[in-house]
Design an enzyme around this catalytic site. Sequence first.
Site, PDB file in Angstrom:
ATOM      1  N   ASP A 482     -12.517   1.718  -7.479  1.00 17.62           N
ATOM      2  CA  ASP A 482     -12.831   1.433  -6.082  1.00 17.62           C
ATOM      3  C   ASP A 482     -13.930   0.356  -5.985  1.00 17.62           C
ATOM      4  OD1 ASP A 482     -12.822   1.710  -3.342  1.00 17.62           O
ATOM      5  OD2 ASP A 482     -13.456   3.806  -3.314  1.00 17.62           O
ATOM      6  N   ASP A 552      -6.986   2.821   3.465  1.00 15.22           N
ATOM      7  CA  ASP A 552      -7.592   4.128   3.721  1.00 15.22           C
ATOM      8  C   ASP A 552      -6.944   4.803   4.915  1.00 15.22           C
ATOM      9  OD1 ASP A 552      -9.314   4.417   1.668  1.00 15.22           O
ATOM     10  OD2 ASP A 552     -11.104   3.742   2.726  1.00 15.22           O
TER      11      ASP A 552
HETATM   12  C1  DGJ Z   1     -12.787   4.297  -0.380  1.00 15.35           C
HETATM   13  C2  DGJ Z   1     -11.416   4.612  -0.906  1.00 15.35           C
HETATM   14  O1  DGJ Z   1     -10.472   3.771  -0.344  1.00 15.35           O
HETATM   15  C3  DGJ Z   1     -11.110   6.072  -0.621  1.00 15.35           C
HETATM   16  O2  DGJ Z   1      -9.800   6.368  -1.001  1.00 15.35           O
HETATM   17  C4  DGJ Z   1     -12.100   6.922  -1.336  1.00 15.35           C
HETATM   18  O3  DGJ Z   1     -11.946   6.771  -2.713  1.00 15.35           O
HETATM   19  C5  DGJ Z   1     -13.518   6.557  -0.912  1.00 15.35           C
HETATM   20  N1  DGJ Z   1     -13.762   5.140  -1.022  1.00 15.35           N
HETATM   21  C6  DGJ Z   1     -14.548   7.306  -1.719  1.00 15.35           C
HETATM   22  O4  DGJ Z   1     -15.829   6.946  -1.396  1.00 15.35           O
END
Ligand code: DGJ
Length: 731
Positions: A482, A552
């Site tokens: 990430d 997300d």
């Molecule tokens: C952003 C990601 O896109 C999410 O899926 C998740 O992993 C969060 N960060 C965690 O902080």
Amino acid sequence: MPIVFKKDTNQFFLHTDRSTYVIELLDGRIPLHAYWGKTLPDMPPLVTWKSSFPSMFLAWDTGLEDVDFITTGCLPLEYPVFGSGDMRDPAFHAQFADGSRVMRLEYVGHTVTDGKPKLCGLPAIYANADEAQTLEMHLKDELSGLSVYLLYTVLPAYDVITRSVRVVNGGTEDVRLLQVASASVDFYDSQFDMLNLPGMWARERQIERRPLMHGVQRTDSKRGASSHYQNPFFALMPSDTTETAGEAFGFNLIYSGDFLASAELDAHEMVRATLGINPYDFSWLLTPGEDFQSPEAVMVYSDAGLGEMSRKFHRLYRDHLLRGKYQHGNRPVLINNWEGTYWDFTEEKLLEIAKGGKEMGCELLVLDDGWFDNDRLGELGPIGDWDIVDKKKLPNGLKGLGDKLNAMDMKFGLWFEPEVFSMNSELYKKHPDWCIHVEGRPRTKWRHTLNLDYSRPEVCEHVIKTISDVLNSAPISYVKWDYNRNISEAGSKGLSPERQQELRHRYMLGLYYVMETLTSRFPDVLFEGCSGGGGRFDCGILHYMPQIWTSDDTDPEERIYIQHGTSMAYPAIAMSAHVSASPNHQTFRATPFKLRGDVAMAGQFGYELDPAKMTDDEITAAKEQVAFYKKYREVVQLGDLYRLVSPFEEPFAAWEYIAEDKNTVLLYTFVINSKPYVAPKRVKLQGLDEAAVYVDEATGKEYSGAFLMQVGVARERTADHLSEIAVFRKK
Ligand code: DGJ
């Protein structure tokens, strides 16, 4: 031969199976662009730049030292240089030691080789000697000794030409590069639409199409990442091009950092398309003997609309960009704890989620953010200390959890955010200058983190070591990588004052080095890219990580738009898509479990919820979804996608996947909003064998291919969120 040099006419013909690209050397010296389009037969008259300028330039003489400005102002240049009589956007801009920025790049030679060379330190399309041919054209500025090599690789079967540029300082003094675009194409027409994929966090890659107006239309990123906001992809096409008909010229940059994509409609009614690293905050010092390699641009030609353009990108990326054990699928169906627990979990809870997931048919549990250090109960917790596991949450450590998961026949996946650290981390205390910053100046924190300075080799080595140690310490078979911030206050303690503006590109080179090292060191681990969802959904990341968390936003209604837009350039096998709880956590919209499953099954399928909160009916439905996906996933992952109905045009969407062997067809249909008293939607399939008989697996009903394509199948749209996946088998 895909690449032919005709000495008598000073022309290079680059042939793919269905297209031709022609470069012509004006007076044997200046490369001009003569043609890009549908295949031209090798018979007279040969296309030349003069075919398009019959009267104006026939009297051209060789007095290049003293050219008329009107002439150069609209010459179709193959690689336009700053500072000449051409006043349009340049592709190349450099400054010499005396402060001057004027040069003349002239042809001095070329080579044609089979296959495709690797690009030093950069992700790129790869191909064997029998799959591609590469032209390297050497241009030189005689006065300074600066050489520019234009690289063109032709992949005939994909109707693709890739382009990149290598610059070598063959002189005796420093040169400062200010812009090195990867590709520039001068079109002889003006009636073009430009298609881009703008977006936002949780709303990535929406489709926007607009007619070109006079002036420069540009999309770019200045964020140190390809970004949620724009994507390094764009297409140009005549205004009557549709999904299924007409010409489309697709451009995509294999790069994850700042890019510039522009189309300039000039006063001569011609269009110049440019794609490359963003010259914004970029300059690169090239000392004598040094060289610089630009990222690679991919150019696709289609004469059968945007759908065919996308399928060509998809096939190319599946076969020649993705790599490793999971290139062609074979990936586990996963369950991720993020939306189920966020930071608030224990080992016991994770095992319960894994058990629920296992019952549904999942094969891997992903432990998301919050497993490290001792009090990461939210964004304020420390980040960056990957060697410290939170023993309150995980008393048996990562190994203890991984072993227990493996004992129940579940694989173990782990989240990292290796490009940032927070000021309350041990890493920051030890190395406060490892962040991107300018000493004494304010720094912008995002989610309370600073950016690690990947332009510094010691930072890259530290990340490689700590991540390797974690991966060696427990049975981890999946990594979610990430990245939740962008680069601000760009400055590096590791770079000399005259190299500060190299930071943004050096960061990308560092990132690619780290990704290359880790992915080749752990070939059995499946890596997934992520950047606050789809903030870095690009070919650079896909070269190392064969799938990316698309967004997300897990609301299926929003996802229909996001996945539809993403498919313009990127294949389904690269798009991670999960079923989450309803009402959705991002939009608060309630949707049926079936719709959530049907949308997610159009990509890399998984779940992102707490099974303990699911109803019995949902568990039963999830079991059916996983079984269905496992049975047909190869069709989605490796098949050809046809976008039948666009949600950007009506409140309905339909996608069709045809298996590689053409025998299985999946038809996805989604009602976004219903309308009262509206007739069922007739969805017409594409790409089938007209004379063949196809059997609808659910009903046993038989249809000819012609019927499915000309009459179609009817889908009720009397209620919001109706969805269906139909399977047709060729008899
Ligand atoms: C952003 C990601 O896109 C999410 O899926 C998740 O992993 C969060 N960060 C965690 O902080």
